[in-house]
Enzyme design. Structure first.
Site, PDB file in Angstrom:
ATOM      1  N   ASN A  78       0.799  -1.234   0.000  1.00  0.00           N
ATOM      2  CA  ASN A  78       0.000   0.000   0.000  1.00  0.00           C
ATOM      3  C   ASN A  78       0.835   1.290   0.000  1.00  0.00           C
ATOM      4  O   ASN A  78       0.438   2.264  -0.609  1.00  0.00           O
ATOM      5  CB  ASN A  78      -1.052  -0.017   1.122  1.00  0.00           C
ATOM      6  CG  ASN A  78      -0.473  -0.111   2.495  1.00  0.00           C
ATOM      7  OD1 ASN A  78       0.634  -0.595   2.686  1.00  0.00           O
ATOM      8  ND2 ASN A  78      -1.218   0.357   3.476  1.00  0.00           N
ATOM      9  N   GLU A 109       4.246  -4.640  12.067  1.00  0.00           N
ATOM     10  CA  GLU A 109       3.186  -3.634  11.891  1.00  0.00           C
ATOM     11  C   GLU A 109       2.097  -4.296  11.064  1.00  0.00           C
ATOM     12  O   GLU A 109       2.261  -4.492   9.851  1.00  0.00           O
ATOM     13  CB  GLU A 109       3.729  -2.410  11.137  1.00  0.00           C
ATOM     14  CG  GLU A 109       4.777  -1.602  11.885  1.00  0.00           C
ATOM     15  CD  GLU A 109       4.177  -0.733  12.978  1.00  0.00           C
ATOM     16  OE1 GLU A 109       2.944  -0.592  13.042  1.00  0.00           O
ATOM     17  OE2 GLU A 109       4.960  -0.202  13.773  1.00  0.00           O
ATOM     18  N   CYS A 142      -3.601   0.944   6.636  1.00  0.00           N
ATOM     19  CA  CYS A 142      -3.790   0.273   7.933  1.00  0.00           C
ATOM     20  C   CYS A 142      -4.487   1.204   8.902  1.00  0.00           C
ATOM     21  O   CYS A 142      -5.201   0.767   9.790  1.00  0.00           O
ATOM     22  CB  CYS A 142      -2.451  -0.168   8.497  1.00  0.00           C
ATOM     23  SG  CYS A 142      -1.337   1.211   8.742  1.00  0.00           S
ATOM     24  N   GLU A 151     -10.769  -5.965   8.889  1.00  0.00           N
ATOM     25  CA  GLU A 151     -10.173  -4.862   8.137  1.00  0.00           C
ATOM     26  C   GLU A 151     -10.813  -4.810   6.741  1.00  0.00           C
ATOM     27  O   GLU A 151     -10.894  -5.829   6.060  1.00  0.00           O
ATOM     28  CB  GLU A 151      -8.670  -5.153   8.016  1.00  0.00           C
ATOM     29  CG  GLU A 151      -7.886  -4.032   7.410  1.00  0.00           C
ATOM     30  CD  GLU A 151      -6.377  -4.302   7.483  1.00  0.00           C
ATOM     31  OE1 GLU A 151      -5.966  -5.461   7.307  1.00  0.00           O
ATOM     32  OE2 GLU A 151      -5.634  -3.336   7.707  1.00  0.00           O
TER      33      GLU A 151
HETATM   34  P1  NAP Z   1       0.805  -9.152   3.002  1.00  0.00           P
HETATM   35  O1  NAP Z   1       0.048  -9.910   1.993  1.00  0.00           O
HETATM   36  O2  NAP Z   1       0.853  -9.686   4.372  1.00  0.00           O
HETATM   37  O3  NAP Z   1       2.280  -8.959   2.393  1.00  0.00           O
HETATM   38  C1  NAP Z   1       3.232  -8.140   3.007  1.00  0.00           C
HETATM   39  C2  NAP Z   1       4.625  -8.593   2.609  1.00  0.00           C
HETATM   40  O4  NAP Z   1       4.874  -9.881   3.157  1.00  0.00           O
HETATM   41  C3  NAP Z   1       4.835  -8.738   1.101  1.00  0.00           C
HETATM   42  O5  NAP Z   1       6.136  -8.344   0.773  1.00  0.00           O
HETATM   43  C4  NAP Z   1       4.653 -10.222   0.907  1.00  0.00           C
HETATM   44  O6  NAP Z   1       5.283 -10.716  -0.259  1.00  0.00           O
HETATM   45  C5  NAP Z   1       5.329 -10.761   2.140  1.00  0.00           C
HETATM   46  N1  NAP Z   1       4.952 -12.132   2.502  1.00  0.00           N
HETATM   47  C6  NAP Z   1       3.840 -12.811   2.157  1.00  0.00           C
HETATM   48  N2  NAP Z   1       3.862 -14.053   2.689  1.00  0.00           N
HETATM   49  C7  NAP Z   1       5.022 -14.146   3.386  1.00  0.00           C
HETATM   50  C8  NAP Z   1       5.612 -15.171   4.159  1.00  0.00           C
HETATM   51  N3  NAP Z   1       5.038 -16.362   4.320  1.00  0.00           N
HETATM   52  N4  NAP Z   1       6.816 -14.930   4.739  1.00  0.00           N
HETATM   53  C9  NAP Z   1       7.408 -13.735   4.608  1.00  0.00           C
HETATM   54  N5  NAP Z   1       6.901 -12.729   3.852  1.00  0.00           N
HETATM   55  C10 NAP Z   1       5.706 -12.926   3.266  1.00  0.00           C
HETATM   56  O7  NAP Z   1       0.243  -7.661   3.146  1.00  0.00           O
HETATM   57  P2  NAP Z   1      -0.194  -6.653   1.986  1.00  0.00           P
HETATM   58  O8  NAP Z   1      -1.479  -7.120   1.418  1.00  0.00           O
HETATM   59  O9  NAP Z   1       0.947  -6.387   1.062  1.00  0.00           O
HETATM   60  O10 NAP Z   1      -0.421  -5.300   2.815  1.00  0.00           O
HETATM   61  C11 NAP Z   1      -1.638  -4.936   3.375  1.00  0.00           C
HETATM   62  C12 NAP Z   1      -1.655  -5.221   4.861  1.00  0.00           C
HETATM   63  O11 NAP Z   1      -0.595  -4.502   5.493  1.00  0.00           O
HETATM   64  C13 NAP Z   1      -2.923  -4.748   5.529  1.00  0.00           C
HETATM   65  O12 NAP Z   1      -3.375  -5.721   6.438  1.00  0.00           O
HETATM   66  C14 NAP Z   1      -2.499  -3.488   6.259  1.00  0.00           C
HETATM   67  O13 NAP Z   1      -3.265  -3.163   7.384  1.00  0.00           O
HETATM   68  C15 NAP Z   1      -1.102  -3.848   6.643  1.00  0.00           C
HETATM   69  N6  NAP Z   1      -0.339  -2.622   6.911  1.00  0.00           N
HETATM   70  C16 NAP Z   1      -0.063  -2.313   8.213  1.00  0.00           C
HETATM   71  C17 NAP Z   1       0.594  -1.104   8.519  1.00  0.00           C
HETATM   72  C18 NAP Z   1       0.889  -0.734   9.946  1.00  0.00           C
HETATM   73  O14 NAP Z   1       1.608   0.236  10.150  1.00  0.00           O
HETATM   74  N7  NAP Z   1       0.385  -1.447  10.931  1.00  0.00           N
HETATM   75  C19 NAP Z   1       0.962  -0.251   7.480  1.00  0.00           C
HETATM   76  C20 NAP Z   1       0.658  -0.611   6.164  1.00  0.00           C
HETATM   77  C21 NAP Z   1       0.010  -1.799   5.896  1.00  0.00           C
HETATM   78  P3  NAP Z   1       4.429 -10.989  -1.598  1.00  0.00           P
HETATM   79  O15 NAP Z   1       3.887  -9.666  -2.007  1.00  0.00           O
HETATM   80  O16 NAP Z   1       5.428 -11.542  -2.492  1.00  0.00           O
HETATM   81  O17 NAP Z   1       3.340 -11.966  -1.219  1.00  0.00           O
END
Ligand code: NAP
Length: 534
Positions: free
Chosen positions: A176, A272, A306, A400
């Protein structure tokens, strides 16, 4: 609009980090100071959410590439040997280079993430600010002097408590804010003297690759900063499990965060994760302000934040008025192709995300919610949507949303609103709208989350204020200085001062004994005198 303005604008500054084949850039990864393809030349397509077309290819790294990156990070600790002030010079130089290339960065972000140009420019500007704030951030890399005199056990000693780099920090970032979030991890990790291996989101890895080039060109010592691209389950897992990695700094969804926590063993974790931002609107709130902020907080970057407001808890007595105002406000948000500068809500990351959002909207309607606006999608474009009378049993009231939906629930009063927010499994942020300081304070104290915003939507900005979650929203705090705390270890160095003639232990103990025995003697004499008088 035509496809031809979906071409990534990459000036000669970025030469060497990609080849052009079939009219699109095929990127490489920076490992041990060289831009390389993945072993075997494997690649994956990067699509734009704007129309789904392929805009680039990125290396599909394998475990062996991850090993090379970690080994490079292990063997190259040049950043640790640079005086801190020279690290600051690198970041200042990087800020200048980012400013020089800010239009390219903004256009790349627009294309790879589907952002409006204003949102994309905001993300670039925040990254530049973060680079410029390193001097403030570096102040945290200090320690404590502790005289031991205040404990019998430690008297005659003193300690210095210092902050040291952890070693290798693995940075795993989400789709994001693909540039800014990666930068908020990379910058403090390097500033603190760690070496870094970055793994960006596979949906949009390009701006993180370009950012690494900027740091490389700014004088980052070779091998200290590495980036690998590829699937989370392969590349991410290999990094998380790698025995030489000392810390995982991850931003992403709660399920991925939990999986990482299980795999990471004894590594330090900063997670996070997802959130469910509630906006509690009380009966004394400024309803115009609340409506404007609730819509902004729900729709900004199509709700893919988020810290988005993902449910409005409007107490019954003002709910009708607030709802009317929210619908009027939401109607102003122009929806469509983000390349049109008047568009405020663009696509979500892909069609699968739009279908997931639609599932939540449909579930709420089936359970009794009223659809007041939107509620449809085409491809990755989900219409700005307003739902009223959302029942607490619906998925959207608890999970979410990550889409452009204002979901309004109608608790009967402040206590019920608080109860709904507190029972969430998430604990990232929430906000409250009221004019009464004491009610605001009571709610702020009782909400179970990492940050509460008053009379505005939650927003992290450049990270000037610390943020992070509790419960299923994560572990650790992000922010200027606070990230340094996470990315360093405390080390205590104890000095025995006896050899310098400063060992006061015996003197202190014997002085103490003399005073104690004098006091005791005086006490006994006084008691004896009193009993004689009696
Ligand atoms: P995601 O699907 O969890 O992916 C995040 C990262 O993790 C990507 O680089 C992904 O790689 C990698 N990943 C996936 N599976 C993994 C595994 N088994 N081991 C290690 N790494 C792995 O999240 P997203 O959809 O990109 O982001 C949206 C989420 O982020 C939302 O839930 C949002 O709330 C959260 N977020 C939180 C904050 C905060 O500050 N709390 C800020 C921003 C976003 P791939 O893309 O290659 O799968």
């Amino acid at each position: 609009m035509e496809n031809n303005n979906l071409k990534l604008p990459l000036s000669s500054f970025f030469d060497g980090m990609f080849n052009i084949n079939d009219g699109i850039p095929h990127f490489k990864m920076l490992i041990d100071g060289k831009w390389k393809e993945a072993i075997g030349g494997l690649q994956f397509d990067v699509h734009t959410p704007i129309n789904g077309s392929v805009i680039a290819k990125a290396p599909m790294a394998q475990k062996i590439d991850v090993n090379s990156a970690v080994t490079a990070a292990q063997e190259n600790r040049g950043i640790r040997e640079l005086p801190g002030i020279e690290r600051i010079d690198i970041f200042n130089c990087a800020a200048g280079l980012m400013e020089l290339h800010k239009d390219e960065f903004a256009r790349v972000l627009q294309i790879e993430a589907g952002k409006s140009i204003k949102d994309a420019q905001g993300e670039v500007e925040a990254t530049v600010q973060r680079l410029k704030l390193t001097m403030a951030e570096a102040k945290r890399i200090s320690g404590d002097y502790m005289p031991g005199d205040w404990s019998h056990d430690a008297a005659g000693k003193m300690a210095l408590v210092i902050r040291e780099p952890i070693g290798i920090v693995a940075v795993i970032s989400p789709f994001n804010y693909p540039l800014f979030i990666a930068s908020t991890k990379i910058i403090p990790a390097l500033l603190a003297g760690n070496s870094v291996v970055v793994k960006p989101s596979s949906f949009n890895p390009i701006s993180a690759l370009l950012f690494v080039r900027v740091l490389e060109a700014s004088g980052m010592p070779e091998g200290c900063l590495n980036i690998v691209t590829g699937k989370g389950e392969e590349v991410g897992d290999a990094l998380v499990k790698h025995e030489r990695v000392g810390m995982i700094n991850f931003t992403g969804s709660t399920p991925t965060g939990k999986a990482i926590a299980q795999m990471a063993g004894m590594k330090k974790l900063h997670l996070e994760l997802g959130g469910k931002g509630y906006a509690l609107v009380l009966d004394d709130a400024d309803l115009d302000l609340a409506a404007e902020k609730c819509v902004f907080g729900s729709f900004k970057f199509s709700g893919q934040r988020c810290d988005a407001i993902s449910a409005v808890l409007a107490v019954e007595s003002i709910a009708d008025d607030l709802c009317d105002k929210i619908v009027r406000e939401a109607d102003r948000w122009k929806f469509g192709d983000p390349r049109d500068e008047s568009v405020m809500v663009g696509p979500v990351i892909n069609q699968a995300a739009a279908m997931r959002i639609h599932g939540m909207v449909t579930d709420a309607i089936e359970k009794g919610a009223r659809l007041l606006l939107g509620g449809r999608f085409q491809g990755s474009y989900y219409e700005p949507t307003v739902l009223d009378h959302v029942p607490i049993s619906s998925v959207i009231s608890q999970e979410e949303t990550f889409g452009p939906v204002v979901a309004i629930l109608r608790p009967k009063d402040e206590d019920e609103a608080l109860r709904i927010a507190r029972q969430s499994k998430y604990g990232l942020e929430s906000c409250v709208f009221s004019r009464d300081f004491y009610r605001i304070w009571r709610i702020a104290k009782r909400l179970e989350c990492g940050e509460v915003t008053v009379n505005d939507y939650p927003s992290h900005g450049v990270g000037y204020f610390p943020f992070g979650g509790i419960k299923d929203s994560g572990i650790g705090r992000e922010g200027i200085g606070y990230s340094i705390d996470e990315m360093t270890n405390l080390k205590t160095v104890v000095f025995n001062l006896e050899a310098g003639g400063l060992g006061k232990r015996e003197q202190a103990v014997s002085a103490c004994k003399t005073v104690a025995s004098k006091n005791q003697k005086a006490g006994t004499e006084k008691t004896e005198k009193r009993s004689e008088e009696e």
